[in-house]
Design a protein around this motif. Structure first.
Motif, PDB file in Angstrom:
ATOM      1  N   VAL A  35       0.842  -1.196   0.000  1.00  0.00           N
ATOM      2  CA  VAL A  35       0.000   0.000   0.000  1.00  0.00           C
ATOM      3  C   VAL A  35       0.877   1.247   0.000  1.00  0.00           C
ATOM      4  N   ALA A  36       1.947   1.239   0.776  1.00  0.00           N
ATOM      5  CA  ALA A  36       2.859   2.381   0.815  1.00  0.00           C
ATOM      6  C   ALA A  36       3.485   2.616  -0.559  1.00  0.00           C
ATOM      7  N   ALA A  37       3.804   1.539  -1.266  1.00  0.00           N
ATOM      8  CA  ALA A  37       4.380   1.674  -2.610  1.00  0.00           C
ATOM      9  C   ALA A  37       3.373   2.283  -3.578  1.00  0.00           C
ATOM     10  N   ILE A  38       2.115   1.854  -3.503  1.00  0.00           N
ATOM     11  CA  ILE A  38       1.062   2.413  -4.365  1.00  0.00           C
ATOM     12  C   ILE A  38       0.895   3.903  -4.087  1.00  0.00           C
ATOM     13  N   GLU A  39       0.943   4.267  -2.806  1.00  0.00           N
ATOM     14  CA  GLU A  39       0.718   5.658  -2.415  1.00  0.00           C
ATOM     15  C   GLU A  39       1.984   6.505  -2.439  1.00  0.00           C
ATOM     16  N   ASN A  40       3.128   5.854  -2.653  1.00  0.00           N
ATOM     17  CA  ASN A  40       4.414   6.542  -2.700  1.00  0.00           C
ATOM     18  C   ASN A  40       4.680   7.317  -1.404  1.00  0.00           C
ATOM     19  N   VAL A  41       4.434   6.637  -0.277  1.00  0.00           N
ATOM     20  CA  VAL A  41       4.703   7.207   1.046  1.00  0.00           C
ATOM     21  C   VAL A  41       5.445   6.167   1.874  1.00  0.00           C
ATOM     22  N   PRO A  42       6.147   6.589   2.922  1.00  0.00           N
ATOM     23  CA  PRO A  42       6.777   5.605   3.815  1.00  0.00           C
ATOM     24  C   PRO A  42       5.712   4.801   4.565  1.00  0.00           C
ATOM     25  N   VAL A  43       6.024   3.570   4.872  1.00  0.00           N
ATOM     26  CA  VAL A  43       5.095   2.706   5.615  1.00  0.00           C
ATOM     27  C   VAL A  43       4.679   3.361   6.924  1.00  0.00           C
ATOM     28  N   ALA A 101      -2.367  10.070   0.485  1.00  0.00           N
ATOM     29  CA  ALA A 101      -1.725  11.372   0.354  1.00  0.00           C
ATOM     30  C   ALA A 101      -2.705  12.483  -0.012  1.00  0.00           C
ATOM     31  N   THR A 102      -3.870  12.152  -0.599  1.00  0.00           N
ATOM     32  CA  THR A 102      -4.804  13.187  -1.008  1.00  0.00           C
ATOM     33  C   THR A 102      -6.070  13.233  -0.174  1.00  0.00           C
ATOM     34  N   GLU A 103      -6.212  12.338   0.777  1.00  0.00           N
ATOM     35  CA  GLU A 103      -7.392  12.346   1.617  1.00  0.00           C
ATOM     36  C   GLU A 103      -7.403  13.570   2.515  1.00  0.00           C
ATOM     37  N   SER A 104      -8.591  14.152   2.690  1.00  0.00           N
ATOM     38  CA  SER A 104      -8.680  15.294   3.603  1.00  0.00           C
ATOM     39  C   SER A 104      -9.024  14.809   5.000  1.00  0.00           C
ATOM     40  N   THR A 105      -8.600  15.547   6.000  1.00  0.00           N
ATOM     41  CA  THR A 105      -8.875  15.147   7.376  1.00  0.00           C
ATOM     42  C   THR A 105      -9.884  16.052   8.009  1.00  0.00           C
TER      43      THR A 105
END
Length: 105
Positions: A35-43, A101-105
């Motif tokens: 999932v981190a790879a798909i989102e291009n973020v650290p785990v 990365a694009t979800e709003s909080t």
């Protein structure tokens, strides 16, 4: 980890991440890594899966199926992505319409 380009359910072309569980890695770590790879973020930026799935039940199901020689896959949605876990430790993540990365909080 393997990147595979194919058709997504919405008809567009997308990249599916395929990860194989390492010897010292839990199935949850493999899922989070994909999932981190798909989102291009650290785990470390992802929420724990413990709140959304029962990790022991998933691991037990996959282990039992592998021991019994049965083909079992479990499919669920995480962070808007489709996650498919196979009894042999393979994990495929197909991107959804939203990402962490694009979800709003």
């Amino acid at each position: 980890m393997f990147h595979h380009t194919d058709g997504c359910p919405n008809g567009e072309e997308c990249v599916t991440i395929r990860a194989v569980r390492g010897d010292a890695e839990s199935i949850l770590q493999t899922i989070l890594r994909a999932v981190a790879a798909i989102e291009n973020v650290p785990v470390t930026e992802l929420e724990s899966l413990y709140e959304r799935i029962d990790p022991e039940a998933l691991a037990d199901l996959c282990s039992h199926a592998d021991d019994a020689g049965s083909d079992v896959t479990v499919t669920f949605t995480d962070h808007g992505h489709t996650v498919v876990v196979s009894h042999d430790g393979r994990v495929c993540v197909q991107p959804g319409t939203t990402t962490h990365a694009t979800e709003s909080t």
